[in-house]
Design a protein around this motif. Structure first.
Motif, PDB file in Angstrom:
ATOM      1  N   ARG A  61       0.814  -1.225   0.000  1.00 55.93           N
ATOM      2  CA  ARG A  61       0.000   0.000   0.000  1.00 55.93           C
ATOM      3  C   ARG A  61       0.844   1.271   0.000  1.00 55.93           C
ATOM      4  NH1 ARG A  61      -5.519  -0.850   0.800  1.00 55.93           N
ATOM      5  NH2 ARG A  61      -5.996  -2.963   1.443  1.00 55.93           N
ATOM      6  N   LYS A  62       2.057   1.211   0.570  1.00 55.04           N
ATOM      7  CA  LYS A  62       2.902   2.406   0.593  1.00 55.04           C
ATOM      8  C   LYS A  62       3.498   2.690  -0.779  1.00 55.04           C
ATOM      9  CE  LYS A  62       4.194   2.153   5.446  1.00 55.04           C
ATOM     10  NZ  LYS A  62       5.258   1.944   6.404  1.00 55.04           N
ATOM     11  N   THR A  63       3.740   1.651  -1.569  1.00 54.78           N
ATOM     12  CA  THR A  63       4.378   1.813  -2.871  1.00 54.78           C
ATOM     13  C   THR A  63       3.377   1.963  -4.005  1.00 54.78           C
ATOM     14  OG1 THR A  63       6.117   0.360  -2.048  1.00 54.78           O
ATOM     15  CG2 THR A  63       6.127   0.819  -4.389  1.00 54.78           C
ATOM     16  N   TYR A  64       2.306   1.185  -3.960  1.00 52.96           N
ATOM     17  CA  TYR A  64       1.322   1.178  -5.047  1.00 52.96           C
ATOM     18  C   TYR A  64      -0.016   1.705  -4.556  1.00 52.96           C
ATOM     19  CZ  TYR A  64       4.648  -2.057  -7.180  1.00 52.96           C
ATOM     20  OH  TYR A  64       5.770  -2.638  -7.688  1.00 52.96           O
ATOM     21  N   PRO A  65      -0.639   2.625  -5.286  1.00 56.64           N
ATOM     22  CA  PRO A  65      -2.002   3.044  -4.934  1.00 56.64           C
ATOM     23  C   PRO A  65      -2.932   1.836  -4.976  1.00 56.64           C
ATOM     24  CG  PRO A  65      -1.064   4.490  -6.613  1.00 56.64           C
ATOM     25  CD  PRO A  65      -0.127   3.330  -6.457  1.00 56.64           C
ATOM     26  N   GLY A  66      -3.689   1.611  -3.920  1.00 56.02           N
ATOM     27  CA  GLY A  66      -4.579   0.453  -3.856  1.00 56.02           C
ATOM     28  C   GLY A  66      -3.900  -0.797  -3.335  1.00 56.02           C
ATOM     29  N   GLY A  67      -2.570  -0.804  -3.259  1.00 55.81           N
ATOM     30  CA  GLY A  67      -1.838  -1.915  -2.674  1.00 55.81           C
ATOM     31  C   GLY A  67      -1.515  -3.079  -3.590  1.00 55.81           C
ATOM     32  N   VAL A  68      -2.189  -3.195  -4.736  1.00 58.48           N
ATOM     33  CA  VAL A  68      -1.959  -4.329  -5.636  1.00 58.48           C
ATOM     34  C   VAL A  68      -0.701  -4.069  -6.447  1.00 58.48           C
ATOM     35  CG1 VAL A  68      -2.916  -5.710  -7.520  1.00 58.48           C
ATOM     36  CG2 VAL A  68      -4.441  -4.747  -5.768  1.00 58.48           C
ATOM     37  N   PRO A  69       0.268  -4.980  -6.386  1.00 64.93           N
ATOM     38  CA  PRO A  69       1.495  -4.769  -7.169  1.00 64.93           C
ATOM     39  C   PRO A  69       1.217  -4.870  -8.670  1.00 64.93           C
ATOM     40  CG  PRO A  69       1.602  -6.854  -5.951  1.00 64.93           C
ATOM     41  CD  PRO A  69       0.321  -6.199  -5.595  1.00 64.93           C
ATOM     42  N   VAL A  70       1.930  -4.075  -9.447  1.00 65.12           N
ATOM     43  CA  VAL A  70       1.788  -4.144 -10.905  1.00 65.12           C
ATOM     44  C   VAL A  70       2.502  -5.392 -11.405  1.00 65.12           C
ATOM     45  CG1 VAL A  70       1.577  -1.649 -11.166  1.00 65.12           C
ATOM     46  CG2 VAL A  70       3.826  -2.715 -11.331  1.00 65.12           C
ATOM     47  N   ALA A  71       2.142  -5.834 -12.594  1.00 66.14           N
ATOM     48  CA  ALA A  71       2.733  -7.053 -13.158  1.00 66.14           C
ATOM     49  C   ALA A  71       4.176  -6.848 -13.580  1.00 66.14           C
ATOM     50  CB  ALA A  71       1.907  -7.523 -14.351  1.00 66.14           C
ATOM     51  N   GLY A  72       4.553  -5.626 -13.910  1.00 63.27           N
ATOM     52  CA  GLY A  72       5.913  -5.369 -14.377  1.00 63.27           C
ATOM     53  C   GLY A  72       6.057  -5.733 -15.847  1.00 63.27           C
ATOM     54  N   HIS A  73       7.286  -6.039 -16.271  1.00 61.84           N
ATOM     55  CA  HIS A  73       7.557  -6.303 -17.684  1.00 61.84           C
ATOM     56  C   HIS A  73       7.554  -7.786 -18.029  1.00 61.84           C
ATOM     57  CE1 HIS A  73       8.348  -2.127 -18.426  1.00 61.84           C
ATOM     58  NE2 HIS A  73       9.179  -2.089 -17.389  1.00 61.84           N
ATOM     59  N   ASN A  74       7.463  -8.667 -17.046  1.00 61.44           N
ATOM     60  CA  ASN A  74       7.463 -10.102 -17.279  1.00 61.44           C
ATOM     61  C   ASN A  74       6.194 -10.502 -18.034  1.00 61.44           C
ATOM     62  OD1 ASN A  74       6.629 -12.908 -16.557  1.00 61.44           O
ATOM     63  ND2 ASN A  74       8.623 -12.921 -15.547  1.00 61.44           N
ATOM     64  N   ALA A  75       6.352 -11.156 -19.196  1.00 60.13           N
ATOM     65  CA  ALA A  75       5.208 -11.507 -20.051  1.00 60.13           C
ATOM     66  C   ALA A  75       4.237 -12.456 -19.348  1.00 60.13           C
ATOM     67  CB  ALA A  75       5.707 -12.126 -21.352  1.00 60.13           C
ATOM     68  N   ALA A  76       4.753 -13.424 -18.589  1.00 58.56           N
ATOM     69  CA  ALA A  76       3.875 -14.374 -17.898  1.00 58.56           C
ATOM     70  C   ALA A  76       3.045 -13.673 -16.825  1.00 58.56           C
ATOM     71  CB  ALA A  76       4.704 -15.499 -17.272  1.00 58.56           C
ATOM     72  N   ARG A  77       3.661 -12.759 -16.086  1.00 53.74           N
ATOM     73  CA  ARG A  77       2.906 -12.003 -15.074  1.00 53.74           C
ATOM     74  C   ARG A  77       1.888 -11.079 -15.735  1.00 53.74           C
ATOM     75  NH1 ARG A  77       5.581 -11.036  -9.504  1.00 53.74           N
ATOM     76  NH2 ARG A  77       4.320  -9.162  -9.526  1.00 53.74           N
ATOM     77  N   ARG A  78       2.264 -10.448 -16.826  1.00 50.98           N
ATOM     78  CA  ARG A  78       1.325  -9.556 -17.521  1.00 50.98           C
ATOM     79  C   ARG A  78       0.108 -10.337 -18.017  1.00 50.98           C
ATOM     80  NH1 ARG A  78       3.102  -4.550 -18.316  1.00 50.98           N
ATOM     81  NH2 ARG A  78       1.776  -4.123 -20.100  1.00 50.98           N
ATOM     82  N   GLN A  79       0.318 -11.554 -18.479  1.00 47.81           N
ATOM     83  CA  GLN A  79      -0.797 -12.388 -18.931  1.00 47.81           C
ATOM     84  C   GLN A  79      -1.666 -12.800 -17.743  1.00 47.81           C
ATOM     85  OE1 GLN A  79       0.390 -15.850 -21.121  1.00 47.81           O
ATOM     86  NE2 GLN A  79      -1.707 -16.537 -21.435  1.00 47.81           N
ATOM     87  N   TYR A  80      -1.039 -13.139 -16.602  1.00 44.24           N
ATOM     88  CA  TYR A  80      -1.776 -13.536 -15.405  1.00 44.24           C
ATOM     89  C   TYR A  80      -2.665 -12.394 -14.921  1.00 44.24           C
ATOM     90  CZ  TYR A  80      -2.524 -15.848 -10.868  1.00 44.24           C
ATOM     91  OH  TYR A  80      -3.078 -16.452  -9.765  1.00 44.24           O
ATOM     92  N   TRP A  81      -2.173 -11.169 -14.970  1.00 40.25           N
ATOM     93  CA  TRP A  81      -2.915  -9.997 -14.491  1.00 40.25           C
ATOM     94  C   TRP A  81      -4.060  -9.623 -15.444  1.00 40.25           C
ATOM     95  CZ3 TRP A  81       0.970 -11.063 -11.492  1.00 40.25           C
ATOM     96  CH2 TRP A  81       1.233 -10.363 -10.333  1.00 40.25           C
ATOM     97  N   THR A  82      -3.979  -9.982 -16.719  1.00 45.27           N
ATOM     98  CA  THR A  82      -4.962  -9.567 -17.721  1.00 45.27           C
ATOM     99  C   THR A  82      -6.062 -10.613 -17.833  1.00 45.27           C
ATOM    100  OG1 THR A  82      -3.215  -8.449 -18.948  1.00 45.27           O
ATOM    101  CG2 THR A  82      -5.268  -8.871 -20.121  1.00 45.27           C
ATOM    102  N   GLN A  83      -7.305 -10.202 -17.501  1.00 48.32           N
ATOM    103  CA  GLN A  83      -8.435 -11.132 -17.524  1.00 48.32           C
ATOM    104  C   GLN A  83      -9.692 -10.428 -17.993  1.00 48.32           C
ATOM    105  OE1 GLN A  83      -8.564 -13.889 -14.113  1.00 48.32           O
ATOM    106  NE2 GLN A  83      -6.988 -12.581 -13.217  1.00 48.32           N
ATOM    107  N   ASP A  84     -10.662 -11.235 -18.403  1.00 47.85           N
ATOM    108  CA  ASP A  84     -11.978 -10.703 -18.728  1.00 47.85           C
ATOM    109  C   ASP A  84     -12.650 -10.240 -17.443  1.00 47.85           C
ATOM    110  OD1 ASP A  84     -11.696 -11.331 -21.429  1.00 47.85           O
ATOM    111  OD2 ASP A  84     -12.518 -13.348 -21.148  1.00 47.85           O
ATOM    112  N   THR A  85     -13.690  -9.444 -17.568  1.00 48.88           N
ATOM    113  CA  THR A  85     -14.424  -9.009 -16.384  1.00 48.88           C
ATOM    114  C   THR A  85     -15.181 -10.185 -15.801  1.00 48.88           C
ATOM    115  OG1 THR A  85     -16.346  -8.381 -17.679  1.00 48.88           O
ATOM    116  CG2 THR A  85     -14.695  -6.656 -17.266  1.00 48.88           C
TER     117      THR A  85
END
Length: 180
Positions: A61-85
């Motif tokens: 929460r101190k580093t990221y607004p809302g507390g959820v860490p961003v996926a960063g540049h890793n393709a596997a993490r970016r895919q994990y974070w991206t979902q349908d509603t």
């Protein structure tokens, strides 16, 4: 843990959690611990029956607004974070992808005397970017209090029994009997 070693806490927590989960798999109600410990102690909880995957991470929460860490540049993490509603996932869909959620933990307070943890499950919609809140459509706080843990008691007895009593022979001073 010294103040300068604070960066180690997420690794230590994931390692301890991993050890406990793998030791108690029969008590997890269908959840299966997975993940590659060589990848910074990666820890996932998978529930195959309901197609749920929880990825355990430190909430920040101190580093990221809302507390959820961003996926960063890793393709596997970016895919994990991206979902349908969530609305697109309601209903019976044969062969649907598992719902990939984040299991976020944090210290409840910065007071070192009380190391209580908070825990919540979130569902991200996109990888996010540094300096902005990661878009989510689900956030569930998990409270470890209540339930069976507060009902655990030992039955009372009016009789006093000293289990550590030592009886001595008055003549010789030797121990005659220990315990009840």
């Amino acid at each position: 843990m010294e103040q300068g070693d604070i960066y180690l806490r997420p690794l230590v927590v994931r390692a301890a959690m991993r050890a406990q989960l793998f030791d108690q798999t029969e008590r997890l109600g269908g959840w299966v611990p997975q993940g590659n410990p060589a990848l910074m102690g990666q820890l996932h909880l998978v529930h195959p029956e309901s197609s749920l995957v929880l990825r355990m991470l430190k909430e920040r929460r101190k580093t990221y607004p809302g507390g959820v860490p961003v996926a960063g540049h890793n393709a596997a993490r970016r895919q994990y974070w991206t979902q349908d509603t969530l609305g697109d996932l309601v209903g019976d869909q044969a062969g649907a992808q598992p719902a990939e959620l984040l299991l976020l933990w944090d210290l409840a307070s910065t007071d070192q005397a009380s190391l209580a943890f908070t825990l919540r499950v979130v569902r991200t919609l996109e990888p996010g970017r540094y300096g902005a809140a990661v878009p989510i459509d689900l956030s569930i706080d998990i409270d470890a209090r209540g339930g069976a843990w507060e009902q655990l008691t030992f039955p009372r007895s009016d009789e006093h029994e000293d289990f550590f009593a030592v009886r001595l022979d008055e003549r010789t001073g030797e121990t005659v009997q220990q315990g009840p």
